[in-house]
Design an enzyme around this catalytic site. Sequence first.
Site, PDB file in Angstrom:
ATOM      1  CB  THR A   1       4.071  -2.684  -2.595  1.00 59.41           C
ATOM      2  OG1 THR A   1       4.673  -1.578  -3.298  1.00 59.41           O
ATOM      3  CG2 THR A   1       3.107  -2.148  -1.556  1.00 59.41           C
TER       4      THR A   1
ATOM      5  CB  THR B   1       2.909  -7.049  -4.604  1.00 58.16           C
ATOM      6  OG1 THR B   1       3.038  -6.003  -5.580  1.00 58.16           O
ATOM      7  CG2 THR B   1       3.186  -6.486  -3.228  1.00 58.16           C
ATOM      8  N   GLY B   2       3.620  -8.452  -7.372  1.00 62.63           N
ATOM      9  CA  GLY B   2       3.120  -9.143  -8.567  1.00 62.63           C
ATOM     10  C   GLY B   2       3.774 -10.503  -8.745  1.00 62.63           C
TER      11      GLY B   2
END
Length: 571
Positions: A210, A213-214
């Site tokens: 991940t 992701t932001g």
Amino acid sequence: MSGPVRVLSIAGTDPTGGAGLQADLKAIAAHDGYGMAVVTAVVAQNTHGVRSVHVPDVSVLRDQLEAVSDDVVVDAVKTGMLGTAAVVREVARWLREHRPPVVVVDPVMVATSGDRLLDADAEVAMTELFVLADLVTPNRSELAVLAGLAGAVDVDADPVGAALAVARRWDVLVLAKGGHAGGSTSDDVLVAPDGAVRVFRGPRVPTTNTHGTGCSLSSAIATLAARHGDWELAVRGAKDWLTAALQGADALEVGSGNGPVDHGALVRRALPPVRSTDLWWTDAQELLAATIDTPFLRGMADGTLDPDVFAGYLAQDVHYLLAYERHLGAVGARSAGATGAEPTAAAFWAAAAAGCAEEAASLHHRRLAGTHADDPVDPTCDGYLAHLAACADADDVAVLAAAVLPCFRVYAWVGAQFGAVAPAPAAVPAHPFADWITAYGDPGFAASSAAATEHVEDLTRAATPAVRGAMARAFRASVAWELAFFRMPTGHAVGAPAASDGRGDAVGSPGDAVGSPGDAVGRGYPAAATTTSVAGVLGAADGSVDPGASRTSSTASAEPSTEQRIQVKSG
């Protein structure tokens, strides 16, 4: 505007490409935006974490920002890691002077591990940026920090209430992300200062990859908002895209820690599959154009080709087919159980080899009729067969399969071209090459060419990049040799290509490939084809075949069926 929206990312770097500016640019491009980047910090990090951070002097940041705004119209800005209060204030100053229609702030304040990435002064400075923004996209930990600055309730107890407090405090849309929450879904909530709320639901993807992701989500939202002019459409589209990127993350195999998402996953799904054989064919268009324009084929098409020149071509064709039959048989034998080969592949290539033997036997009796029966192997034919022999020595049968494919493809293509530009043989009284032109355009052979192409394509899908490269080079060289073969009868074959060894290296120079006829002996194909005349190989004009004179079957009939003849055309 009709073109891609122009999106500027102001953020730090990630040399592994999963987060920061590198991720931003990928996300922007994935949504058909034109990405630009201003570096705030040079970060040494990988999928395991951050090793060091270097923040250049603010003057460097100022120069970058001014260089962009002095020259380029910016449709959207996304900010990421800013690092220090001085950097935050410089970005805020620039935005006040050059604010674009869309501003998205990803407040990179707290890492996934919980570590604070900004000191207290920088956190306070960030609030100067919020009043200039349209949307803020905090993760759960960052939302807690912002809610505290806004004097809000505990974020764990009421994340929507915390987001509303932030939205009202700085008059900005807040996307409260649910990636760090529990449960089977990962729901994001868009909260407006007037209390309007919309929930964007999505499945929770079971992956530890991940990283970034932001960064990626906020960049995608900025790009889509600039295009659509609507925040809800932008968030919905970006979230669906990120879900697909997360679903493809594990297959990337980037790093041994928390890897990145697959920014190209959704775009890749929408694209047609890339067929290697189509790429090779497109790459060969210049060679093909030269092929159809050879004096030999032009003369055959309009019926003006000297019959004696045609007979000389057929004599070389027989030499070629005898060796080509062996290579087709080898592809068939080695395809049995080969990685990527369909169960029917071995039988197809074996049938093609049998048809090739029949074709070679029948050419003498149908057309040569004793003329050119003693022709030795021409240097051009020799060079082509040396290339095939070199490809046969490759470790992977796929290289030889690619090398034999152009004999199918080029002849089927020539037949199609004849159908488009040549006079119909039946409409031209006593057209001397009516049977040959008809054979070129035979639908059955076209189907056989298509089947051969599919079998080779199957092998490309299972091949490593190195083998695919060797296949491409083998195919390209064979197409070039096809051109040389059509130039050969009229004396234009000088400059034929060097042979390929299946690994991308040339076997000899172009001069070697068109050397003296004596060089034909010992090039790795059947000795009968190099030392025996056409008549000796094929037998007497009465139709008998000497089983000791060639590699063809001793039971081959003098006049094969149409189905047998179209297994592989002459090459």
